[in-house]
Design an enzyme around this catalytic site. Structure first.
Site, PDB file in Angstrom:
ATOM      1  N   ASP A  14      26.015 -35.104   9.503  1.00 35.75           N
ATOM      2  CA  ASP A  14      25.549 -35.358   8.146  1.00 35.75           C
ATOM      3  C   ASP A  14      25.149 -36.834   8.090  1.00 35.75           C
ATOM      4  O   ASP A  14      25.489 -37.613   8.987  1.00 35.75           O
ATOM      5  CB  ASP A  14      26.691 -35.047   7.172  1.00 35.75           C
ATOM      6  N   ASP A  16      24.672 -39.137   4.607  1.00 34.73           N
ATOM      7  CA  ASP A  16      25.343 -39.902   3.541  1.00 34.73           C
ATOM      8  C   ASP A  16      26.848 -39.676   3.583  1.00 34.73           C
ATOM      9  O   ASP A  16      27.315 -38.544   3.507  1.00 34.73           O
ATOM     10  CB  ASP A  16      24.800 -39.500   2.169  1.00 34.73           C
TER      11      ASP A  16
END
Length: 218
Positions: A14, A16
């Site tokens: 991922d 953020d």
């Protein structure tokens, strides 16, 4: 070529809250959006809970029952604050760059599965200079939103790998449940959107407190 080793061939990150410390900026910009459009300001916990989702799904969760026109206005407002008006820093987490360097040196393939749109991901990859480390990426405007497994399924198809050959690394339960829905192992990071207690509810293979710890679990 990196050294050969058994086990995972692909590590999917991922963005953020996992590689970039952008949770504070997202929280600040979502609160500014609400104030600017005269909507109730969601709690920080509520905003953290939408990090990792597509913007469409995130706004619907935070501000239900709005019209499509208002949602478009909200997206434009958030983008303006995030890119131009808000000054909250969003650096890479300490150790993120070194981690990617070490993983590539050990022969892993790397990919990204993010709630960002393609334009936003390409911007931060250029700003950070990390684009060269990744073999593939999928964004929220190219597939179903997390926790639907489509992003991971598309990455596996593109790189010609099975789910048992890959592992997902993320800071939210959306990342971990996406991996579970794809039949893939996952590792949670405790320093992003969701706490270790929340992450444990998604039964990851491990939870790490620093980027460097990931190497020990691969």
């Amino acid at each position: 070529m990196g050294e050969q080793r058994p086990g995972y061939e692909l590590v999917i990150f991922d963005w953020d809250g996992t590689l970039m410390d952008s949770v504070g900026k997202i929280v600040a910009c979502m609160a500014r959006l609400a104030r600017e459009l005269a909507r109730p300001v969601p709690s920080e916990a509520a905003i953290r809970d939408i990090i990792g989702l597509s913007m469409t799904k995130a706004l619907a969760q935070l501000f239900p029952h709005e019209t499509p026109q208002v949602y478009r206005q909200m997206q434009a407002c958030f983008r303006q604050h995030y890119l131009e008006l808000d000054t909250t820093p969003s650096p890479l987490f300490e150790g993120s760059r070194d981690l990617l360097v070490q993983l590539k040196a050990r022969g892993y393939r790397l990919a990204i599965a993010t709630g960002k749109g393609r334009q936003g991901l390409e911007r931060v990859l250029q700003e950070t200079g990390l684009g060269e480390y990744f073999d593939a990426s999928r964004c929220a405007d190219e597939a179903e939103s997390k926790p639907h497994p489509q992003m991971l399924q598309q990455l596996l198809h593109q790189l010609r790998l099975g789910p048992e050959q890959a592992i997902m690394v993320g800071d939210s339960v959306h990342d971990l449940f996406m991996a579970k829905n794809a039949g893939m192992d996952a590792i949670g990071v405790s320093y992003g959107a969701h706490s270790a207690v929340q992450l444990r509810g998604a039964a990851p293979k491990a939870i790490i407190d620093t980027a460097e710890e990931l190497l020990a679990h691969l």
